[in-house]
Design an enzyme around this catalytic site. Structure first.
Site, PDB file in Angstrom:
ATOM      1  N   CYS A   2     -14.990  -3.704  -4.832  1.00 29.92           N
ATOM      2  CA  CYS A   2     -16.418  -3.311  -4.359  1.00 29.92           C
ATOM      3  C   CYS A   2     -16.758  -3.721  -3.027  1.00 29.92           C
ATOM      4  O   CYS A   2     -16.008  -4.158  -2.309  1.00 29.92           O
ATOM      5  CB  CYS A   2     -17.565  -4.363  -5.119  1.00 29.92           C
ATOM      6  N   GLY A  74     -14.169  -8.135  -5.997  1.00 32.47           N
ATOM      7  CA  GLY A  74     -12.891  -8.609  -6.281  1.00 32.47           C
ATOM      8  C   GLY A  74     -12.662  -8.634  -7.921  1.00 32.47           C
ATOM      9  O   GLY A  74     -13.499  -8.064  -8.645  1.00 32.47           O
ATOM     10  N   ILE A 284       7.260   5.160  -0.996  1.00 33.26           N
ATOM     11  CA  ILE A 284       6.782   5.924   0.531  1.00 33.26           C
ATOM     12  C   ILE A 284       7.907   5.909   1.343  1.00 33.26           C
ATOM     13  O   ILE A 284       8.750   4.692   1.240  1.00 33.26           O
ATOM     14  CB  ILE A 284       5.478   5.228   1.177  1.00 33.26           C
ATOM     15  N   GLY A 357       3.925  -6.191  -4.585  1.00 31.05           N
ATOM     16  CA  GLY A 357       4.726  -7.338  -4.488  1.00 31.05           C
ATOM     17  C   GLY A 357       4.403  -8.124  -3.312  1.00 31.05           C
ATOM     18  O   GLY A 357       5.360  -9.002  -2.984  1.00 31.05           O
TER      19      GLY A 357
END
Length: 626
Positions: A2, A74, A284, A357
Site C-alpha cells: 500500500c 506491508g 530478465i 532472492g
C-alpha cells in the site's frame, strides 16, 4: 502492499491539511490501485491506498479501533500466531487482516509491539486519547517512510513526492548529494531535500507534545559459532522452510523471480516443495551474452519444473527511464533498477505477489568481488610494516596507471592504494563509485565549502568499527546489511515493484534467518574464491552440481557500453544543460574530460556517468516547478 500518508497537527488540522493528504493519495495511487480511504479528526488526517493481498473484503484502511487509527504498508507474516496470542489475552477481532493485529498489539504492548512483528512494514498509528502518533519501520528497511516536522505539525508518507507541498522551498542537502556522488544513493535519515527525513530501518518514532523521539528496537548481531556443515544446514532448512511458507500466505495469485544464481533458485526450489502447482517464474536478460543470465535461468527452471517466463531488455528500453525516475523518488544510481522494473512488470501480468532472492549476498557472503579482495588485503596488510605500507604503497598507488576496465583483482592501482590505508578506509574506497581523488578533482569550490569538511567516510567508519572484534569480511557484511542493502537494494525493489503494484517478498531477509547467518563461521561463508558456501550446499538438495557451480552473470545493465552508444544523447544533454544545478556542484569542464576518457574506452566510468544521467533526469522531474 500500500501507500500511506498523513498529517498530525496537535494544534488542529485544517482543510488545507486534508487537501494535501488527498492530493498525496493521488500521487501514491500506483502503490495501491484497489482502494482508497481517509480518516480525519480534530488533530489528524490519515490516508491510505490499498493493494489488496490478504482479507480482500474487510481489511480496508485507515482501520479504526475506538481511539486508535492505523495506516499500514506491508505484510506482517506472523500475524496468525500473534492473533492467537492476543485472543488468549482477551482481544476480539472483526477482520482476518494483519492490519487489525497491529492495532490490538499496540493496545496490549504500546509502541514496543513492533518488537513482536515479523514482516516488512511501515505504519503510522494515531492514538487520539494519548495525543501521540507512532511511526514504525521493519527491521531491515524493506518498506519506506518519509516525514517532516515543524513544531506541533508532522507529515509523513511512503514516498517523498507526496511530502513536497510541505516544503516552503525545495533545497538540496549538500551532504546528501555528496553521498549520492559517493555511493549512488542517499542514506537514512537524510533525504535529498532539506526538511524531509527518512525513518531509519528498525526504528519506532513517537510524536507528541514533547516532540519527536526515535528508538532503535532491533540490531543485527554477528557472533560466529563453531557450526559443522551438517548442523548449520539443519538449522538453516528449519528456518528457511518457515520463512518461505509464511510468505506464501496470499488471497491473490503468487509467483517468483528466477535468476541464474544461488538465492532465487533456492527460494523457488523451496516453493516447489510447498505448493501443489508449478511455480510461475520470471527472468530478465540482456542482448549481451556477457551479462545475460537467461540461458542458465532457463536450465534451472526446466530442472525445477516451473512455469517459466522470460524478457529481453534492450537499450531502447532506457526510453522509459524518465518514468522510472518518477517512481524512484530520490536519485538512485543503481542501473539494475531498470531490469528490476521489467521483471516486476512481467510478473505483474500474471501475479500480484512475487518471491525474490534478495538478501542472500549480504547475509551469507555473496559479494565475493568485494568481500574476498577485502579479506585478502586485510591479511596482507597485517604482514607489512605500517611505515612501508603508508609510504611505499601510497607512492605506487599514485604512480600506477588507473585501469578501471580490468577485473578488480588485476587493478594494481586500487590494490596499492588499499594496502596503504587501514581496513576500514580500504573498504570505503572499494564501496564508493568515484575514487576519492577524482571526486576531489571534479567538485566545485562552492560545493567543497558547503560540505565544510564533511565526508561520506563518516557514514562507514562507525558501522565498521562497531564490530571491530569480527573478521574483515564479517565487518563488511555488517556494513552492507545496515547501509547498502536498505539504502540501495531494497529501495530499488520497493520502488520498481510498486510502480506496477506488485508485492515482492524476500524469504532470505526473514530477520530470524539474518540472525542465524550472523552466527555462521567464516568457513561456511567463503572457501577459496567461492562465496555463499552454506547456500550452495543447501541448493545441492534441489539442483545438480553442474547448475550450481556455473558463474553468476549479475543483474546490472551494461551501462558502460550503452552510454557509449544508445544512451550517449542523455549524457551529452546533461553536459550541455545550462539550467542544471549539477554544474553548481561539479566542474563541467573536468567532467567533460572524464567523459572523453570514458568514450575512448581507456577508462570505464560507466557507473559515474549513469549516476550523472539519473541525477539530471531526476532534476528535471522533481527539482523544478512545472
Amino acid at each position: 502492499m500500500c501507500g500511506i500518508i498523513g498529517i498530525i497537527d496537535l494544534s488542529g488540522v485544517s482543510e488545507k491539511d486534508e487537501a494535501m493528504v488527498r492530493q498525496g493519495l493521488a500521487l501514491l495511487k500506483h502503490r495501491g490501485p484497489d482502494e482508497e480511504g481517509v480518516f480525519k479528526d480534530n488533530q489528524a488526517v490519515l490516508g491510505h491506498v490499498r493493494l489488496s493481498i490478504i482479507d480482500l473484503s474487510s481489511g480496508r484502511q485507515p482501520m479504526v479501533d475506538e481511539e486508535l487509527t492505523v495506516v499500514f504498508n506491508g505484510e506482517i507474516y506472523n500475524f496468525l500466531g500473534l492473533r492467537k496470542e492476543l485472543e488468549a489475552l482477551g482481544h476480539k477481532f472483526e477482520t482476518r487482516s494483519d492490519t487489525e493485529v497491529i492495532l490490538k498489539a499496540y493496545r496490549e504492548w504500546g509502541p514496543d509491539c513492533v518488537e513482536r512483528l515479523s514482516g516488512m512494514f511501515a505504519f503510522a498509528l494515531w492514538d487520539a486519547a494519548k495525543r501521540r502518533l507512532v511511526l514504525a519501520r521493519d527491521r531491515l528497511g524493506k518498506k519506506p517512510l518519509y516525514y517532516t516536522v515543524k513544531g506541533q505539525h508532522l507529515a509523513f508518507a511512503s514516498e517523498i513526492k507526496a511530502l513536497l507541498p510541505e516544503l516552503d522551498k525545495k533545497t538540496l542537502d549538500p551532504e546528501a548529494l555528496d553521498c549520492y556522488f559517493s555511493f549512488g544513493f542517499v542514506p537514512s535519515p537524510k533525504s535529498i531535500f532539506y526538511g524531509i527525513k527518512k525513518l531509519p530501518p528498525a526504528h519506532v518514532a513517537v510524536f507528541s507534545e514533547n516532540g519527536l523521539s526515535l528508538k532503535r528496537y532491533w540490531e543485527i548481531k554477528f557472533s560466529p559459532r563453531p557450526y559443522t556443515l551438517d548442523d548449520a544446514l539443519e538449522e538453516f532448512f528449519t528456518l528457511f522452510e518457515k520463512a518461505v511458507s509464511i510468505r506464501l500466505i496470499s488471497d491473490v495469485p503468487l509467483g517468483a523471480f528466477l535468476s541464474g544464481g544461488i538465492d532465487s533458485p533456492l527460494v523457488v526450489a523451496q516453493m516447489t516443495r510447498l505448493l501443489d502447482r508449478p511455480v510461475l517464474t520470471n527472468s530478465i536478460g540482456f542482448d549481451d551474452e556477457k551479462t545475460s543470465e537467461l540461458p542458465l535461468a532457463r536450465e534451472i527452471a526446466r530442472h525445477l519444473g516451473t512455469d517459466h517466463r522470460e524478457y529481453l531488455v534492450k537499450p531502447e528500453a532506457a526510453e522509459i527511464l524518465p518514468g522510472l525516475i518518477y517512481h524512484l523518488d530520490e536519485p538512485l544510481a543503481d542501473s539494475s533498477a531498470l531490469p528490476t522494473y521489467y521483471v516486476c512488470q512481467m510478473a505483474r501480468q500474471n501475479v500480484t505477489v512475487a518471491l525474490s532472492g534478495d538478501g542472500g549476498d549480504e547475509s551469507f557472503g555473496g559479494y565475493t568481488f568485494r568481500y574476498l579482495p577485502h579479506l585478502f588485503e586485510s591479511r596482507l596488510r597485517k604482514r607489512i610494516p605500517l611505515p612501508l605500507r603508508s609510504t611505499f604503497f601510497r607512492l605506487l598507488g599514485s604512480l600506477y596507471p588507473r585501469a578501471s576496465w580490468l577485473p578488480k583483482p588485476l587493478r594494481l592501482k586500487t590494490i596499492f592504494q588499499n594496502l596503504a590505508v587501514s581496513d576500514v578506509r580500504a573498504f570505503y574506497q572499494d564501496l564508493v563509485w568515484l575514487p576519492v581523488d577524482i571526486r576531489e578533482e571534479i567538485y566545485s569550490a562552492q560545493f567543497k565549502k558547503e560540505l565544510d569538511g564533511a565526508s561520506p567516510f563518516e557514514w562507514i567508519y562507525p558501522l565498521y568499527q562497531q564490530v571491530k572484534e569480527l573478521d574483515p569480511m564479517s565487518r563488511a557484511q555488517f556494513v552492507d546489511l545496515n547501509f547498502y542493502l536498505p539504502e540501495d537494494v531494497l529501495v530499488k525493489v520497493d520502488r520498481m515493484s510498486m510502480a506496477v503494484a506488485l508485492e515482492v517478498r524476500s524469504p532470505l531477509l526473514d530477520y530470524q534467518l539474518v540472525e542465524f547467518a550472523g552466527k555462521l563461521p567464516l568457513k561456511l561463508k567463503v572457501r577459496g574464491n567461492t562465496g555463499k558456501i552454506l547456500l550452495r550446499e543447501a541448493l545441492k538438495k534441489f539442483l545438480p552440481e553442474g547448475l550450481i557451480s556455473k558463474p553468476k552473470r549479475g543483474f546490472a545493465v551494461p551501462e558502460a557500453k550503452w552510454l557509449r552508444g544508445e544512451l550517449k544523447p542523455f549524457l551529452e544533454e546533461a553536459l550541455a544543460a545550462n539550467d542544471s544545478f549539477i554544474w553548481q556542484y561539479l566542474s563541467r569542464e573536468k567532467v567533460k574530460v572524464l567523459w572523453q576518457k570514458h568514450l575512448s574506452g581507456r577508462f570505464n566510468l560507466g557507473v559515474f556517468f549513469w549516476g550523472l544521467m539519473i541525477l539530471r533526469l531526476w532534476e528535471k522531474e522533481f527539482f523544478y516547478e512545472a
